[in-house]
Design a protein around this motif. Structure first.
Motif, PDB file in Angstrom:
ATOM      1  N   ASN A   1       0.840  -1.177   0.000  1.00 31.66           N
ATOM      2  CA  ASN A   1       0.000   0.000   0.000  1.00 31.66           C
ATOM      3  C   ASN A   1       0.884   1.239   0.000  1.00 31.66           C
ATOM      4  O   ASN A   1       2.110   1.152  -0.012  1.00 31.66           O
ATOM      5  CB  ASN A   1      -0.962   0.003   1.198  1.00 31.66           C
ATOM      6  CG  ASN A   1      -0.219  -0.111   2.521  1.00 31.66           C
ATOM      7  OD1 ASN A   1       0.771   0.582   2.751  1.00 31.66           O
ATOM      8  ND2 ASN A   1      -0.684  -0.985   3.392  1.00 31.66           N
ATOM      9  N   LEU A   2       0.270   2.414  -0.001  1.00 35.32           N
ATOM     10  CA  LEU A   2       1.043   3.641  -0.109  1.00 35.32           C
ATOM     11  C   LEU A   2       2.092   3.777   0.981  1.00 35.32           C
ATOM     12  O   LEU A   2       3.178   4.296   0.759  1.00 35.32           O
ATOM     13  CB  LEU A   2       0.101   4.842  -0.084  1.00 35.32           C
ATOM     14  CG  LEU A   2      -0.588   5.178  -1.404  1.00 35.32           C
ATOM     15  CD1 LEU A   2      -1.627   6.262  -1.208  1.00 35.32           C
ATOM     16  CD2 LEU A   2       0.419   5.608  -2.455  1.00 35.32           C
TER      17      LEU A   2
ATOM     18  N   TRP B   1      -1.279   3.668  -7.681  1.00 30.31           N
ATOM     19  CA  TRP B   1      -2.102   4.797  -7.260  1.00 30.31           C
ATOM     20  C   TRP B   1      -1.761   6.012  -8.093  1.00 30.31           C
ATOM     21  O   TRP B   1      -0.600   6.235  -8.436  1.00 30.31           O
ATOM     22  CB  TRP B   1      -1.870   5.125  -5.786  1.00 30.31           C
ATOM     23  CG  TRP B   1      -2.385   4.080  -4.857  1.00 30.31           C
ATOM     24  CD1 TRP B   1      -3.600   4.037  -4.228  1.00 30.31           C
ATOM     25  CD2 TRP B   1      -1.706   2.900  -4.456  1.00 30.31           C
ATOM     26  NE1 TRP B   1      -3.715   2.916  -3.472  1.00 30.31           N
ATOM     27  CE2 TRP B   1      -2.564   2.196  -3.583  1.00 30.31           C
ATOM     28  CE3 TRP B   1      -0.447   2.361  -4.743  1.00 30.31           C
ATOM     29  CZ2 TRP B   1      -2.208   0.982  -3.000  1.00 30.31           C
ATOM     30  CZ3 TRP B   1      -0.090   1.161  -4.168  1.00 30.31           C
ATOM     31  CH2 TRP B   1      -0.955   0.489  -3.310  1.00 30.31           C
TER      32      TRP B   1
ATOM     33  N   ASN C   1       2.823   0.020  -8.025  1.00 31.40           N
ATOM     34  CA  ASN C   1       2.919  -1.076  -7.074  1.00 31.40           C
ATOM     35  C   ASN C   1       3.305  -2.375  -7.772  1.00 31.40           C
ATOM     36  O   ASN C   1       4.079  -3.176  -7.254  1.00 31.40           O
ATOM     37  CB  ASN C   1       1.570  -1.244  -6.356  1.00 31.40           C
ATOM     38  CG  ASN C   1       1.470  -2.523  -5.566  1.00 31.40           C
ATOM     39  OD1 ASN C   1       2.460  -2.996  -5.016  1.00 31.40           O
ATOM     40  ND2 ASN C   1       0.284  -3.092  -5.510  1.00 31.40           N
TER      41      ASN C   1
ATOM     42  N   ARG D   1      -3.100   9.702   1.438  1.00 30.87           N
ATOM     43  CA  ARG D   1      -3.969   8.536   1.626  1.00 30.87           C
ATOM     44  C   ARG D   1      -5.409   8.832   1.203  1.00 30.87           C
ATOM     45  O   ARG D   1      -6.074   8.003   0.579  1.00 30.87           O
ATOM     46  CB  ARG D   1      -3.967   8.114   3.097  1.00 30.87           C
ATOM     47  CG  ARG D   1      -2.745   7.342   3.542  1.00 30.87           C
ATOM     48  CD  ARG D   1      -2.839   7.126   5.029  1.00 30.87           C
ATOM     49  NE  ARG D   1      -1.725   6.358   5.566  1.00 30.87           N
ATOM     50  CZ  ARG D   1      -1.419   6.313   6.850  1.00 30.87           C
ATOM     51  NH1 ARG D   1      -2.147   6.995   7.731  1.00 30.87           N
ATOM     52  NH2 ARG D   1      -0.406   5.598   7.271  1.00 30.87           N
TER      53      ARG D   1
ATOM     54  N   ALA E   1      -5.390   9.900  -3.048  1.00 36.00           N
ATOM     55  CA  ALA E   1      -4.858   9.014  -4.090  1.00 36.00           C
ATOM     56  C   ALA E   1      -5.944   8.075  -4.601  1.00 36.00           C
ATOM     57  O   ALA E   1      -6.803   7.624  -3.842  1.00 36.00           O
ATOM     58  CB  ALA E   1      -3.682   8.221  -3.544  1.00 36.00           C
ATOM     59  N   LYS E   2      -5.907   7.784  -5.897  1.00 37.60           N
ATOM     60  CA  LYS E   2      -6.889   6.901  -6.518  1.00 37.60           C
ATOM     61  C   LYS E   2      -6.205   5.632  -7.012  1.00 37.60           C
ATOM     62  O   LYS E   2      -5.210   5.704  -7.742  1.00 37.60           O
ATOM     63  CB  LYS E   2      -7.568   7.613  -7.687  1.00 37.60           C
ATOM     64  CG  LYS E   2      -8.280   8.892  -7.280  1.00 37.60           C
ATOM     65  CD  LYS E   2      -8.823   9.629  -8.491  1.00 37.60           C
ATOM     66  CE  LYS E   2      -9.499  10.938  -8.083  1.00 37.60           C
ATOM     67  NZ  LYS E   2      -9.971  11.701  -9.272  1.00 37.60           N
ATOM     68  N   LYS E   3      -6.727   4.474  -6.625  1.00 29.98           N
ATOM     69  CA  LYS E   3      -6.128   3.208  -7.044  1.00 29.98           C
ATOM     70  C   LYS E   3      -6.484   2.924  -8.498  1.00 29.98           C
ATOM     71  O   LYS E   3      -7.625   3.146  -8.938  1.00 29.98           O
ATOM     72  CB  LYS E   3      -6.611   2.070  -6.158  1.00 29.98           C
ATOM     73  CG  LYS E   3      -5.770   0.816  -6.286  1.00 29.98           C
ATOM     74  CD  LYS E   3      -5.992  -0.142  -5.134  1.00 29.98           C
ATOM     75  CE  LYS E   3      -5.025  -1.304  -5.195  1.00 29.98           C
ATOM     76  NZ  LYS E   3      -5.185  -2.232  -4.048  1.00 29.98           N
TER      77      LYS E   3
END
Length: 207
Positions: free
Chosen positions: A2-3, A104, A49, A21, A24-26
């Protein structure tokens, strides 16, 4: 991942980390998807990622080929993407998904807020831009001063494996030349016993 697992995010101030957090857009995109084209203004910065993104220059004339600037892998950033997002100026290259990606997208407004309010983020960006620019300057040096057969051998060796799944056309695009030139050089290298050539693969005989 994750971030929070990005190393530089661990040094962010709590307020800055919370803002990233929340904003941010996945994203998840398949092979062959264009992230942006040369001339676009990018809406945010990609934090990768999983997967690989290729960033390249392409000629204005169809059929003139392309030059690969660099690849982005998990945890890395794109200089072209960063500069376009921060300055809101047109991107100077094109980016395409080379292996399916997950990550993200942090919006431009969030990035500009971080630059204004987070010393940790500013330090990270300066360090990153310096490193990536150094890589591009090395590429320019290779394009200007090294013979194509040397560049081809260098590229084959840095792949880190004995058998490379690729085509002459793909190598030509990466090195910014024609398929015919790559094929001719590979045939010469095969005669010298340096490589073995098959359909869709090249095997290094000597390391």
């Amino acid at each position: 991942m994750n971030l929070d697992h990005y190393q530089f995010f661990q040094s962010l101030e709590p307020k800055s980390l919370e803002k990233v957090r929340s904003e941010a857009k996945k994203i998840a995109l398949g092979v062959g998807t264009f992230l942006y084209f040369q001339g676009d203004v990018t809406p945010g910065i990609l934090f990768l990622n999983k997967g690989v993104v290729k960033v390249f220059l392409h000629a204005d004339e169809i059929g003139k080929g392309e030059i690969t600037l660099y690849y982005i892998t998990p945890g890395e950033q794109c200089l072209v993407n960063t500069l376009s997002t921060v300055s809101q100026m047109p991107a100077t290259a094109t980016a395409i998904v080379d292996e399916s990606i997950e990550g993200w997208l942090v919006p431009a407004e969030t990035i500009r807020w971080l630059i204004d309010n987070s010393p940790a983020y500013r330090n990270f960006k300066l360090s990153f831009c310096s490193e990536r620019l150094s890589q591009i300057m090395h590429l320019v040096e290779e394009l200007r001063f090294k013979r194509m057969d040397q560049r081809l051998l260098n590229w084959l060796y840095v792949q880190g494996r004995d058998t490379i799944q690729t085509t002459h056309e793909q190598i030509a695009q990466i090195l910014g030349t024609s398929r015919e030139v790559i094929s001719r050089i590979l045939k010469n290298l095969e005669k010298e016993g340096v490589v073995t050539i098959g359909r869709g693969w090249i095997r290094l005989s000597e390391r």
